[in-house]
Scaffold this motif. Structure first.
Motif, short mmCIF file in Angstrom:
data_model
loop_
_atom_site.label_atom_id
_atom_site.label_comp_id
_atom_site.label_asym_id
_atom_site.label_seq_id
_atom_site.Cartn_x
_atom_site.Cartn_y
_atom_site.Cartn_z
N ARG A 95 0.83 -1.20 0.00
CA ARG A 95 0.00 0.00 0.00
C ARG A 95 0.87 1.25 0.00
O ARG A 95 0.60 2.21 -0.72
CB ARG A 95 -0.92 -0.01 1.22
N GLU A 96 1.94 1.23 0.81
CA GLU A 96 2.83 2.37 0.88
C GLU A 96 3.63 2.52 -0.41
O GLU A 96 3.77 3.63 -0.94
CB GLU A 96 3.79 2.19 2.07
N ARG A 97 4.12 1.42 -0.93
CA ARG A 97 4.95 1.45 -2.14
C ARG A 97 4.15 1.90 -3.37
O ARG A 97 4.63 2.67 -4.20
CB ARG A 97 5.54 0.06 -2.36
N LEU A 98 2.91 1.41 -3.48
CA LEU A 98 2.07 1.76 -4.63
C LEU A 98 1.28 3.04 -4.42
O LEU A 98 0.48 3.43 -5.27
CB LEU A 98 1.11 0.60 -4.93
N PRO B 269 -4.31 4.92 -1.03
CA PRO B 269 -4.79 5.59 0.18
C PRO B 269 -5.15 4.57 1.26
O PRO B 269 -5.56 3.46 0.95
CB PRO B 269 -6.04 6.34 -0.29
N LYS B 270 -4.97 4.98 2.50
CA LYS B 270 -5.28 4.09 3.61
C LYS B 270 -6.80 3.95 3.72
O LYS B 270 -7.53 4.92 3.62
CB LYS B 270 -4.72 4.64 4.91
N MET B 271 -7.26 2.72 3.92
CA MET B 271 -8.70 2.47 4.02
C MET B 271 -9.21 3.02 5.34
O MET B 271 -8.65 2.75 6.40
CB MET B 271 -8.98 0.98 3.94
N GLN B 272 -10.29 3.80 5.28
CA GLN B 272 -10.88 4.37 6.47
C GLN B 272 -12.01 3.46 6.94
O GLN B 272 -12.80 2.97 6.11
CB GLN B 272 -11.45 5.77 6.18
#
Length: 197
Positions: free
Chosen positions: A89-92, A95-98
């Motif tokens: 998630r960080e590399r690509l 957005p962080k899922m809320q």
């Protein structure tokens, strides 16, 4: 009752349909001229469905690089497998899922057993209203604390002074968590110590 009356009126009317056109009724074609009736002795067609429906059609097999990567991922330990999702998630730059709030929604009885009822009781036990209590204050900051107390209560100067001097005392009851945190921060800035209950 109305339906029965309608059926009786249809039965009682003596309209007969025949293949010969009558003079009173105009001849009308019921079917398109290309229509061919189905052979009554013919067997119905049976269509064979695929075992799996794939809306995207056939796909090429994965490349050797992807296959090797999948094998390496499968060989990782459980601790390392947990790190893959956040790292990708960080590399690509996804957005962080809320989390979605389900407050006020009733999904019926889920689970049905004692575990489901225990979860429901635990959900009901969550506090939504909080009380703010003034624990103590700095003697030099007494005036600032009194001013802050007056801003979020509708007390006069004398009532606010008497309230602050009775510390520890409840300042406000039944407020939301955000409002309680805001009050605590303001009192802390003025030189007092407040807690949420």
């Amino acid at each position: 009752m109305k339906f029965r009356a309608l059926l009786r009126s249809i039965r009682s009317s003596s309209v007969t349909f025949s293949s010969k056109p009558t003079k009173s009724l105009p001849q009308c074609r019921l079917f398109h001229h290309d229509f061919v009736p189905r052979d009554p002795k013919a067997k119905p067609k049976r269509y064979k469905y695929p075992p799996v429906y794939d809306p995207y059609g056939p796909r090429p097999p994965p490349s050797d690089k992807v296959t090797q990567l999948a094998e390496r991922i499968a060989a990782l330990s459980p601790e390392e497998l947990k790190q893959i999702g956040p790292t990708l998630r960080e590399r690509l730059k996804h957005p962080k899922m809320q989390p979605i709030s389900v407050d006020g929604l009733d999904f019926g009885s889920q689970g049905g057993g004692p575990a489901g009822s225990a979860k429901a009781e635990e959900k009901k036990a969550e506090k939504t209203a909080f009380d703010v209590k003034l624990e103590k204050f700095d003697a030099a900051a007494k005036i600032k604390v009194i001013k802050e107390v007056r801003t979020f209560t509708n007390l006069g100067l004398k009532e606010a002074k008497d309230l602050v001097e009775k510390a520890p005392v409840l300042l406000k009851q039944g407020v939301t968590k955000e409002e309680a945190n805001d009050i605590i921060e303001k009192i802390k800035g003025a030189g007092g110590v407040a807690v949420m209950e």
